[in-house]
Design an enzyme around this catalytic site. Structure first.
Site: not given
Ligand code: ASP
Length: 368
Positions: A216, A244-245, A247, A267-268, A270
């Protein structure tokens, strides 16, 4: 029934106080749309701006700072900055070229927030438009609402004049097909001839490994007046369940901005960020007096405490996934922290080149 002032006021094409925020047909923020008056420019020259972003935002923070130095508001500068990543087909985590959902459809999520007005805009599961952050900005600027999803968000983007296109690049299609063929030996798919040796597939495996990765861009910005804004934009979890949604488009989770305090985003994984209202939590820790980095670490500690299901824990009881927070306070101090060591973030300030800095972390990665 009593209506709130927001509900009572229908949107106009040129909201009060936003005359320079021009809509550009086709969705791109052009130089003309970003032009400012001479007075604004003179004022901007005296002040210093700063932007912090995820590691993939090195060019984006430079652009955002240049925009703020030209008198553009932090939220618009942030949205303009991340466009470079949304446009990049080689960043498979954002915008055009983003990896698709499990059915091969690219669905994008984004939000943005403006500190001075506390207004926000967001889109989720948006298909066919490469700049979800710009669509989110239009939701902020041209509607009385915050979040549009799915086909409704696409209709809105069409109505505004954004250009519709197929976002699934050949590279992303091949990687998705490889994932399908290798997911299980009990479904209908098997690896095709030469599929594993394909250079795009090899690149994917070398870059992201066998785990199901995510990515992200979050960008938080503060200008010389201490005004704050930010955006987060993503194609979300690779090969996600359609609809799917995560964060990223959720105000308070993937992003939160408060003009009295600062901005923070993530990020990461969510789902884990949503569970602790991550962006908001970081901002609240800054409000309580923590530095941006200490606030990111404190929010991660809370996230770890909230991670209780065994399938998310390693053999030492630590999260088996990663989350990264990024933050800037009103004074222009920046910080970032990740659960696992090795993370970096991007920072740019007026008069300096964008740089990568190491992020603080909770746990040292085990040596391989
Ligand atoms: N946070 C994002 C999500 O969960 C993905 C990401 O940042 O790696 O959609």
């Amino acid at each position: 029934m009593k209506t709130t002032p927001t509900d009572a006021a229908p949107p106009s094409d040129q909201p009060e106080g936003m005359s320079r925020r021009e809509l550009v047909a086709g969705g791109a923020l052009t130089a003309a749309a970003l032009a400012t008056s001479g007075a604004q420019r003179a004022q901007a020259e005296e002040r210093s701006s700063v932007a912090v972003a995820s590691a993939n935002g090195l060019e984006a923070v430079g652009r955002a700072v240049a925009q703020m130095d030209a008198g553009i508001s932090p939220v618009e500068a942030a949205v303009h900055g991340v466009a470079v990543v949304e446009d990049d087909p080689d960043d498979v985590t954002v915008g055009y070229g983003g990896l698709p959902n499990s059915e091969g459809v690219v669905q994008l999520d984004s939000c943005c927030m403006d500190g001075p007005t506390m207004r926000a805009g967001a889109v989720a599961a948006l298909e066919g438009f490469r700049h979800p952050a710009q669509v989110a900005l239009q939701v902020l600027q041209r509607t009385t609402r915050v979040l549009l999803v799915g086909e409704g968000a696409a209709r809105f983007a069409r109505t505004i004049g954004f250009e519709e296109e197929n976002l699934l690049t050949e590279k992303a299609r091949k990687i998705w097909l490889y994932w399908k063929a290798n997911m299980s030996d009990r479904d209908d798919w098997i690896p095709g001839p030469g599929q594993t040796e394909d250079s795009d597939v090899q690149w994917f495996m070398n870059t992201y490994g066998p785990v199901r990765p995510t990515g992200t861009i979050n960008l938080c910005a503060v200008d010389g007046n201490g005004d704050v804004g930010g955006t987060t934009t993503t194609s979300g979890l690779f090969f996600k369940i359609p609809g799917r949604v995560g964060d990223s488009p959720l105000i308070g989770a993937g992003l939160f901005v408060d003009n009295e305090v600062g901005a923070a985003g993530s990020t990461g994984r969510g789902e884990s960020v949503i569970q602790i209202a991550g962006g908001h939590t970081v901002v609240e820790f800054m409000r309580a007096g923590k530095s941006p980095e200490a606030a990111c670490l404190a929010a991660l500690e809370r996230l770890v405490q909230a991670t209780r299901v065994p399938y998310l824990l390693d053999d030492k009881g630590r999260p088996s996934f990663n989350v990264k927070f990024y933050a800037v306070n009103k004074a222009g101090e920046t910080g970032s922290a990740t659960i696992w060591s090795g993370g970096r973030h991007a920072v740019c300030r007026t008069g300096s080149k964008p740089v990568h800095l190491d992020s603080a972390y909770l746990y040292e990665r085990d040596p391989k």
